[in-house]
Design a protein around this motif. Structure first.
Motif, PDB file in Angstrom:
ATOM      1  N   PHE A  73      28.387  24.650-126.043  1.00  0.00           N
ATOM      2  CA  PHE A  73      28.885  25.855-125.392  1.00  0.00           C
ATOM      3  C   PHE A  73      27.755  26.773-124.936  1.00  0.00           C
ATOM      4  N   GLY A  74      26.678  26.811-125.720  1.00  0.00           N
ATOM      5  CA  GLY A  74      25.635  27.780-125.448  1.00  0.00           C
ATOM      6  C   GLY A  74      26.069  29.176-125.862  1.00  0.00           C
ATOM      7  N   ASN A  75      25.169  30.132-125.706  1.00  0.00           N
ATOM      8  CA  ASN A  75      25.442  31.490-126.173  1.00  0.00           C
ATOM      9  C   ASN A  75      26.665  32.119-125.504  1.00  0.00           C
ATOM     10  N   LEU A 106      34.077  33.394-129.943  1.00  0.00           N
ATOM     11  CA  LEU A 106      34.050  34.269-131.110  1.00  0.00           C
ATOM     12  C   LEU A 106      34.832  35.559-130.870  1.00  0.00           C
ATOM     13  N   ASN A 107      34.755  36.073-129.652  1.00  0.00           N
ATOM     14  CA  ASN A 107      35.536  37.267-129.333  1.00  0.00           C
ATOM     15  C   ASN A 107      37.029  37.002-129.495  1.00  0.00           C
ATOM     16  N   ALA A 108      37.443  35.775-129.141  1.00  0.00           N
ATOM     17  CA  ALA A 108      38.853  35.412-129.284  1.00  0.00           C
ATOM     18  C   ALA A 108      39.268  35.297-130.748  1.00  0.00           C
ATOM     19  N   LEU A 109      38.287  35.049-131.626  1.00  0.00           N
ATOM     20  CA  LEU A 109      38.601  34.850-133.048  1.00  0.00           C
ATOM     21  C   LEU A 109      38.580  36.140-133.861  1.00  0.00           C
ATOM     22  N   GLY A 134      24.543  24.894-129.513  1.00  0.00           N
ATOM     23  CA  GLY A 134      23.587  25.475-128.580  1.00  0.00           C
ATOM     24  C   GLY A 134      23.390  26.961-128.747  1.00  0.00           C
ATOM     25  N   ILE A 135      23.634  27.470-129.959  1.00  0.00           N
ATOM     26  CA  ILE A 135      23.454  28.894-130.236  1.00  0.00           C
ATOM     27  C   ILE A 135      21.976  29.173-130.497  1.00  0.00           C
ATOM     28  N   ALA A 136      21.438  30.203-129.866  1.00  0.00           N
ATOM     29  CA  ALA A 136      20.024  30.537-130.063  1.00  0.00           C
ATOM     30  C   ALA A 136      19.802  32.023-129.801  1.00  0.00           C
ATOM     31  N   VAL A 191      23.523  35.661-132.510  1.00  0.00           N
ATOM     32  CA  VAL A 191      23.706  35.930-133.931  1.00  0.00           C
ATOM     33  C   VAL A 191      24.518  37.202-134.141  1.00  0.00           C
ATOM     34  N   GLU A 192      24.312  38.192-133.290  1.00  0.00           N
ATOM     35  CA  GLU A 192      25.066  39.443-133.410  1.00  0.00           C
ATOM     36  C   GLU A 192      26.558  39.195-133.219  1.00  0.00           C
ATOM     37  N   ASP A 193      26.914  38.283-132.319  1.00  0.00           N
ATOM     38  CA  ASP A 193      28.330  37.944-132.144  1.00  0.00           C
ATOM     39  C   ASP A 193      28.890  37.311-133.413  1.00  0.00           C
TER      40      ASP A 193
END
Length: 235
Positions: free
Chosen positions: A21-23, A30-33, A48-50, A55-57
């Protein structure tokens, strides 16, 4: 997919592992959750999180997710600062009891922040931080925090440059947690001769303060360590 997440209030377990997904994509998900109080398990490993923004999300979800208990973040490049940021939120969270931070580039500084967060927990079950090259100092701090608990039942410290310096800390962590029957130590110098890279409670007890266990100790430390000790002794 996010439309379904927005409307479904009963989701308890979500697995997005391995989706690139990437950032931006992860932020959307995450906003949906946020606010999903039924959610207990979230796996966003290898997505693909970096970096700090992503991380703040995740941190916001930790604060707003309510009853989230298990969080899988392995194989994302959070970095040491990202893990430090994450751990400051974990300190205040009372629901999460298991986390996977394998191969997140947390390094020693991230491990120290994790140890601080763990020391404020009265209940914790599972921790996996394999593949972070943390070193003895950071690992000893994590083990000290775990030794202050009694509920841990799973611990993976593989591939973190751990040597025999951490032997005492490993023993104390195993001793204080009755359901922690072994620690995974694969691909560490301390485990080069351990079967499957696993230190069991029984082996740790045998090694601790028992002079007669020299053969077992040499097996744990390896022949090279044993030779180094012999060469340092005076004639």
């Amino acid at each position: 997919m996010s439309d379904g997440l927005l409307t479904n209030q009963s989701l308890m377990s979500i697995n997005f592992a391995g989706n690139p997904f990437g950032n931006c994509g992860v932020k959307f998900l995450l906003n949906a959750l946020k606010g999903k109080t039924a959610l207990r398990y979230l796996d966003i490993s290898d997505c693909g999180i970096a970096g700090l923004d992503a991380v703040e999300d995740i941190c916001e979800l930790i604060e707003l997710g309510g009853n989230l208990q298990i969080l899988q973040l392995d194989d994302n490049k959070l970095g040491r600062q990202g893990v430090i940021q994450l751990c400051t939120r974990l300190e205040r969270n009372t629901a999460i009891h298991s986390i996977n931070l394998d191969r997140t580039n947390m390094a020693r500084e991230g491990a120290l922040a994790l140890a601080i967060a763990l020391k404020k927990k009265s209940y914790w079950l599972s921790l996996s931080i394999a593949g972070n090259k943390i070193g003895n100092d950071g690992i000893k701090n994590v083990l000290t925090a775990i030794a202050g608990m009694t509920t841990v039942n799973e611990l993976d410290l593989s591939d973190n440059d751990i040597t025999s310096v951490c032997e005492e800390a490993l023993y104390r962590a195993l001793k204080s947690n009755p359901d922690l029957h072994f620690v995974r130590l694969k691909d560490n110098p301390i485990a080069r001769n351990l079967p499957s890279g696993v230190l069991s409670r029984e082996m740790a007890e045998q090694l601790h303060g028992v002079p007669e266990a020299a053969a077992l100790r040499n097996s744990l430390h390896g022949a090279a360590d044993a030779q180094a000790q012999d060469s340092s002794r005076p004639e």
